[in-house]
Design a protein around this motif. Structure first.
Motif, short mmCIF file in Angstrom:
data_model
loop_
_atom_site.label_atom_id
_atom_site.label_comp_id
_atom_site.label_asym_id
_atom_site.label_seq_id
_atom_site.Cartn_x
_atom_site.Cartn_y
_atom_site.Cartn_z
N GLY A 11 0.82 -1.21 0.00
CA GLY A 11 0.00 0.00 0.00
C GLY A 11 0.85 1.26 0.00
N PHE A 12 1.94 1.25 0.77
CA PHE A 12 2.81 2.42 0.81
C PHE A 12 3.53 2.64 -0.51
CE2 PHE A 12 2.75 2.15 5.58
CZ PHE A 12 2.18 3.40 5.75
N ILE A 13 3.89 1.57 -1.20
CA ILE A 13 4.55 1.76 -2.50
C ILE A 13 3.56 2.30 -3.54
CG2 ILE A 13 4.31 -0.52 -3.54
CD1 ILE A 13 7.26 -0.23 -4.39
N VAL A 14 2.30 1.91 -3.45
CA VAL A 14 1.28 2.45 -4.36
C VAL A 14 1.05 3.93 -4.07
CG1 VAL A 14 -1.18 2.32 -4.94
CG2 VAL A 14 0.17 0.23 -4.74
N PHE A 18 1.76 7.23 -6.53
CA PHE A 18 0.79 8.30 -6.76
C PHE A 18 1.39 9.67 -6.43
CE2 PHE A 18 -2.44 11.09 -4.88
CZ PHE A 18 -3.22 11.33 -6.00
N CYS A 19 2.12 9.76 -5.33
CA CYS A 19 2.73 11.04 -4.93
C CYS A 19 3.75 11.52 -5.96
CB CYS A 19 3.39 10.90 -3.56
SG CYS A 19 2.24 10.72 -2.21
N PHE A 20 4.57 10.61 -6.48
CA PHE A 20 5.56 11.01 -7.48
C PHE A 20 4.89 11.42 -8.79
CE2 PHE A 20 8.68 8.28 -5.04
CZ PHE A 20 9.31 9.37 -4.45
N ILE A 21 3.81 10.74 -9.17
CA ILE A 21 3.07 11.12 -10.37
C ILE A 21 2.45 12.51 -10.19
CG2 ILE A 21 1.05 10.57 -11.79
CD1 ILE A 21 3.48 8.86 -12.40
N ALA A 22 1.89 12.79 -9.00
CA ALA A 22 1.31 14.11 -8.74
C ALA A 22 2.38 15.20 -8.79
CB ALA A 22 0.62 14.10 -7.37
N ALA A 23 3.55 14.95 -8.20
CA ALA A 23 4.63 15.94 -8.23
C ALA A 23 5.09 16.19 -9.67
CB ALA A 23 5.79 15.47 -7.38
N LYS A 41 6.71 24.66 -3.81
CA LYS A 41 6.44 24.06 -2.51
C LYS A 41 5.53 22.83 -2.65
CE LYS A 41 7.09 28.15 0.31
NZ LYS A 41 6.48 29.11 1.21
N HIS A 42 4.60 22.88 -3.58
CA HIS A 42 3.71 21.74 -3.79
C HIS A 42 4.47 20.56 -4.39
CE1 HIS A 42 -0.23 24.29 -3.88
NE2 HIS A 42 0.41 24.36 -2.74
N VAL A 43 5.38 20.85 -5.32
CA VAL A 43 6.19 19.78 -5.91
C VAL A 43 7.07 19.16 -4.83
CG1 VAL A 43 8.00 19.26 -7.59
CG2 VAL A 43 6.15 20.81 -8.20
N ALA A 44 7.68 19.98 -3.99
CA ALA A 44 8.52 19.47 -2.91
C ALA A 44 7.69 18.68 -1.90
CB ALA A 44 9.24 20.62 -2.22
N MET A 45 6.49 19.14 -1.60
CA MET A 45 5.64 18.43 -0.64
C MET A 45 5.25 17.05 -1.17
SD MET A 45 1.76 19.28 0.60
CE MET A 45 1.19 18.95 -1.05
N TRP A 46 4.80 16.98 -2.44
CA TRP A 46 4.41 15.69 -3.01
C TRP A 46 5.61 14.75 -3.12
CZ3 TRP A 46 -0.21 13.67 -3.33
CH2 TRP A 46 -1.32 14.50 -3.36
N SER A 47 6.76 15.30 -3.50
CA SER A 47 7.96 14.45 -3.59
C SER A 47 8.38 13.96 -2.21
CB SER A 47 9.11 15.24 -4.23
OG SER A 47 8.78 15.61 -5.53
N GLY A 48 8.31 14.84 -1.23
CA GLY A 48 8.65 14.44 0.14
C GLY A 48 7.72 13.37 0.68
N MET A 49 6.43 13.49 0.38
CA MET A 49 5.49 12.45 0.82
C MET A 49 5.80 11.12 0.14
SD MET A 49 1.83 14.45 1.32
CE MET A 49 1.28 13.95 -0.25
N VAL A 51 8.81 10.10 -0.78
CA VAL A 51 10.01 9.56 -0.13
C VAL A 51 9.66 8.96 1.23
CG1 VAL A 51 12.22 10.22 0.89
CG2 VAL A 51 11.61 11.03 -1.37
N VAL A 52 8.79 9.63 1.97
CA VAL A 52 8.36 9.11 3.28
C VAL A 52 7.63 7.77 3.11
CG1 VAL A 52 6.76 9.52 5.20
CG2 VAL A 52 8.32 11.32 4.47
N CYS A 53 6.76 7.69 2.11
CA CYS A 53 6.04 6.44 1.87
C CYS A 53 7.00 5.32 1.46
CB CYS A 53 4.97 6.63 0.80
SG CYS A 53 3.55 7.55 1.41
N LEU A 54 8.03 5.65 0.68
CA LEU A 54 9.01 4.63 0.34
C LEU A 54 9.78 4.17 1.57
CD1 LEU A 54 10.49 5.82 -3.07
CD2 LEU A 54 8.96 3.91 -2.63
N GLY A 55 10.08 5.10 2.48
CA GLY A 55 10.74 4.72 3.73
C GLY A 55 9.86 3.81 4.57
N LEU A 56 8.58 4.11 4.63
CA LEU A 56 7.66 3.25 5.38
C LEU A 56 7.52 1.88 4.71
CD1 LEU A 56 4.92 5.84 6.34
CD2 LEU A 56 6.48 4.66 7.88
N MET A 57 7.59 1.85 3.38
CA MET A 57 7.55 0.58 2.68
C MET A 57 8.76 -0.27 3.06
SD MET A 57 8.47 -0.47 -1.16
CE MET A 57 10.02 0.23 -0.76
#
Length: 63
Positions: A11-14, A18-23, A41-49, A51-57
């Motif tokens: 789920g976190f990788i999915v 999605f976050c990288f596609i949005a960014a 800031k929006h591009v950085a926020m989506w990219s950061g989310m 990266v966080v999701c990949l870390g949780l994965m």
């Protein structure tokens, strides 16, 4: 229990995908459309989310 960790990791990788596609979509729209306001800031926020999701994965896959 390992199945639940695998499901959460998947789920976190999915969500990260999605976050990288949005960014990428926000960045590309701002690059090509001159009337669209720049939103770094929006591009950085989506990219950061993403990266966080990949870390949780990685965390859930390593348990």
């Amino acid at each position: 229990m390992r199945v639940w960790y695998w499901i959460l990791g998947t789920g976190f990788i999915v969500v990260a995908f999605f976050c990288f596609i949005a960014a990428l979509t926000i960045w590309n729209t701002a690059r090509t459309d001159q009337t669209y306001p720049r939103k770094p800031k929006h591009v950085a926020m989506w990219s950061g989310m993403g990266v966080v999701c990949l870390g949780l994965m990685v965390l859930f896959y390593s348990l």
